[in-house]
Design a protein around this motif. Sequence first.
Motif, PDB file in Angstrom:
ATOM      1  N   THR A  98       0.837  -1.188   0.000  1.00  0.00           N
ATOM      2  CA  THR A  98       0.000   0.000   0.000  1.00  0.00           C
ATOM      3  C   THR A  98       0.876   1.243   0.000  1.00  0.00           C
ATOM      4  OG1 THR A  98      -0.104   0.218   2.409  1.00  0.00           O
ATOM      5  CG2 THR A  98      -1.711  -1.253   1.373  1.00  0.00           C
ATOM      6  N   ALA A  99       0.258   2.357  -0.394  1.00  0.00           N
ATOM      7  CA  ALA A  99       0.992   3.623  -0.396  1.00  0.00           C
ATOM      8  C   ALA A  99       1.440   3.983   1.012  1.00  0.00           C
ATOM      9  CB  ALA A  99       0.113   4.732  -0.980  1.00  0.00           C
ATOM     10  N   GLU A 100       0.617   3.649   2.000  1.00  0.00           N
ATOM     11  CA  GLU A 100       0.978   3.958   3.385  1.00  0.00           C
ATOM     12  C   GLU A 100       2.204   3.168   3.818  1.00  0.00           C
ATOM     13  OE1 GLU A 100      -0.956   3.852   7.891  1.00  0.00           O
ATOM     14  OE2 GLU A 100      -2.157   3.243   6.155  1.00  0.00           O
ATOM     15  N   GLU A 101       2.264   1.878   3.450  1.00  0.00           N
ATOM     16  CA  GLU A 101       3.414   1.059   3.802  1.00  0.00           C
ATOM     17  C   GLU A 101       4.668   1.552   3.083  1.00  0.00           C
ATOM     18  OE1 GLU A 101       2.168  -2.819   2.762  1.00  0.00           O
ATOM     19  OE2 GLU A 101       1.029  -3.156   4.611  1.00  0.00           O
ATOM     20  N   ALA A 102       4.502   1.980   1.820  1.00  0.00           N
ATOM     21  CA  ALA A 102       5.636   2.514   1.072  1.00  0.00           C
ATOM     22  C   ALA A 102       6.160   3.779   1.736  1.00  0.00           C
ATOM     23  CB  ALA A 102       5.224   2.807  -0.371  1.00  0.00           C
ATOM     24  N   ALA A 103       5.241   4.636   2.168  1.00  0.00           N
ATOM     25  CA  ALA A 103       5.645   5.875   2.831  1.00  0.00           C
ATOM     26  C   ALA A 103       6.373   5.577   4.131  1.00  0.00           C
ATOM     27  CB  ALA A 103       4.420   6.751   3.095  1.00  0.00           C
ATOM     28  N   ASN A 104       5.870   4.601   4.896  1.00  0.00           N
ATOM     29  CA  ASN A 104       6.515   4.251   6.153  1.00  0.00           C
ATOM     30  C   ASN A 104       7.912   3.693   5.929  1.00  0.00           C
ATOM     31  OD1 ASN A 104       4.266   5.021   7.627  1.00  0.00           O
ATOM     32  ND2 ASN A 104       3.369   2.969   7.641  1.00  0.00           N
ATOM     33  N   SER A 105       8.070   2.860   4.878  1.00  0.00           N
ATOM     34  CA  SER A 105       9.377   2.285   4.564  1.00  0.00           C
ATOM     35  C   SER A 105      10.368   3.366   4.194  1.00  0.00           C
ATOM     36  CB  SER A 105       9.241   1.268   3.430  1.00  0.00           C
ATOM     37  OG  SER A 105      10.505   0.768   3.045  1.00  0.00           O
ATOM     38  N   LEU A 106       9.946   4.295   3.343  1.00  0.00           N
ATOM     39  CA  LEU A 106      10.826   5.380   2.920  1.00  0.00           C
ATOM     40  C   LEU A 106      11.164   6.309   4.086  1.00  0.00           C
ATOM     41  CD1 LEU A 106       9.148   6.190  -0.503  1.00  0.00           C
ATOM     42  CD2 LEU A 106      11.413   5.221  -0.168  1.00  0.00           C
ATOM     43  N   GLU A 107      10.185   6.518   4.944  1.00  0.00           N
ATOM     44  CA  GLU A 107      10.428   7.377   6.105  1.00  0.00           C
ATOM     45  C   GLU A 107      11.482   6.761   7.014  1.00  0.00           C
ATOM     46  OE1 GLU A 107       7.957   9.556   9.746  1.00  0.00           O
ATOM     47  OE2 GLU A 107       6.915   8.263   8.324  1.00  0.00           O
ATOM     48  N   GLU A 108      11.431   5.435   7.193  1.00  0.00           N
ATOM     49  CA  GLU A 108      12.431   4.767   8.010  1.00  0.00           C
ATOM     50  C   GLU A 108      13.817   4.883   7.391  1.00  0.00           C
ATOM     51  OE1 GLU A 108      12.244   3.363  11.067  1.00  0.00           O
ATOM     52  OE2 GLU A 108      10.272   4.306  11.057  1.00  0.00           O
ATOM     53  N   ASP A 109      13.898   4.731   6.066  1.00  0.00           N
ATOM     54  CA  ASP A 109      15.187   4.861   5.381  1.00  0.00           C
ATOM     55  C   ASP A 109      15.754   6.260   5.575  1.00  0.00           C
ATOM     56  OD1 ASP A 109      15.017   2.290   4.508  1.00  0.00           O
ATOM     57  OD2 ASP A 109      14.316   2.778   2.495  1.00  0.00           O
ATOM     58  N   TYR A 110      14.888   7.263   5.518  1.00  0.00           N
ATOM     59  CA  TYR A 110      15.362   8.633   5.678  1.00  0.00           C
ATOM     60  C   TYR A 110      15.771   8.934   7.111  1.00  0.00           C
ATOM     61  CZ  TYR A 110      15.291  10.833   1.196  1.00  0.00           C
ATOM     62  OH  TYR A 110      15.627  11.207  -0.077  1.00  0.00           O
ATOM     63  N   LYS A 111      15.135   8.295   8.059  1.00  0.00           N
ATOM     64  CA  LYS A 111      15.556   8.459   9.450  1.00  0.00           C
ATOM     65  C   LYS A 111      16.979   7.930   9.622  1.00  0.00           C
ATOM     66  CE  LYS A 111      11.020   8.276  11.732  1.00  0.00           C
ATOM     67  NZ  LYS A 111      10.143   7.474  12.628  1.00  0.00           N
ATOM     68  N   ILE A 112      17.265   6.793   8.972  1.00  0.00           N
ATOM     69  CA  ILE A 112      18.605   6.218   9.054  1.00  0.00           C
ATOM     70  C   ILE A 112      19.622   7.167   8.427  1.00  0.00           C
ATOM     71  CG2 ILE A 112      20.074   4.330   8.241  1.00  0.00           C
ATOM     72  CD1 ILE A 112      17.588   2.524   8.383  1.00  0.00           C
ATOM     73  N   MET A 113      19.297   7.704   7.252  1.00  0.00           N
ATOM     74  CA  MET A 113      20.241   8.604   6.586  1.00  0.00           C
ATOM     75  C   MET A 113      20.408   9.908   7.363  1.00  0.00           C
ATOM     76  SD  MET A 113      19.878   8.091   2.488  1.00  0.00           S
ATOM     77  CE  MET A 113      18.277   8.873   2.372  1.00  0.00           C
ATOM     78  N   ASP A 114      19.338  10.383   7.963  1.00  0.00           N
ATOM     79  CA  ASP A 114      19.452  11.583   8.806  1.00  0.00           C
ATOM     80  C   ASP A 114      20.404  11.335   9.965  1.00  0.00           C
ATOM     81  OD1 ASP A 114      17.785  13.127   7.279  1.00  0.00           O
ATOM     82  OD2 ASP A 114      15.994  12.747   8.482  1.00  0.00           O
ATOM     83  N   ALA A 115      20.320  10.130  10.541  1.00  0.00           N
ATOM     84  CA  ALA A 115      21.202   9.796  11.658  1.00  0.00           C
ATOM     85  C   ALA A 115      22.658   9.739  11.199  1.00  0.00           C
ATOM     86  CB  ALA A 115      20.780   8.462  12.266  1.00  0.00           C
TER      87      ALA A 115
END
Length: 226
Positions: A98-115
Amino acid sequence: MKLKKQLLTLLLVVGMIFSLPLTTFAASGNTTVYVTRTGEKYHSNGCQYLRKSQIAISLQDAVNSGYNACSRCNPPILTTSAPAPVPQTPAPTLQPTTAEEAANSLEEDYKIMDAVQHMYLVQFNTLMQTNPAAIDPLLTQRASLVMQLEQMSVEEYAEYSSLTYFTQLGLQRAGCFIGEFNGLMDTPTIQSIATFQQTFGLPATGILDALTFNLLLYVSQLPAAG
C-alpha cells in the motif's frame, strides 16, 4: 510537517519506479555473494568491507557456512529451504503493498540517513575541538554537504535528497556502489557513478546526467549484480 509531507510524496513517486527497498532482496542459492578472509558476514559486490579481501562464494554456501548478511550493503537473502541463521531483525517486504506502507518504509530509510548525516557533523565538530589534524578530507566534504542541505529550501532539499538516495540505491543494485547510504553526493558516490557509467558504456564523468539516471532506473529493475 510540510517538509516531511513534500519529501515523502516525491519519494513515493520515484520509489514506485524503482520498486526496490534499501534493504535486502530475495535470491536463489546460486547467486554470487562475497566474503572476506576474516569476517563473519557475506556481502554484495562493491561493499566497502571488501576493499582488503573479496572471495566469491554462492549464497547457499555462505548461508551453510554460517555467514550472516552484511547490514551495510544489504546483500540478497536466501529464498530456498536451506538452513540459514535466524535474522536478528524481521526482513522487510520486497514491495510495499500500500501507499501507506511505502511511505513508512521510505520514512524509516530517511531516518537512518538523517542519523548518518548527523553523525558526520558530530564527528567533524568533535575533531575540530579536540584534534583538527585528524579530520580527513572525506569527513570534511560530508560535513560541508550536510550543512549545505540545512540551508536549502524545502523543494531543493526534497529534490537533492530523493535523487541522491535513489542514485545510491541504483548503484548498489548494479554492483557499482562503494560508499555509504547517506543521501549525499560525496566523493565515493561520484566515483561509483563513474564506475557505473564506464561499466555501461557511458562517458565516465561521475556526473549524474539524465541518461545516467534513466539507466540507473532501468538497471535497478534487473536481477542484482554478482
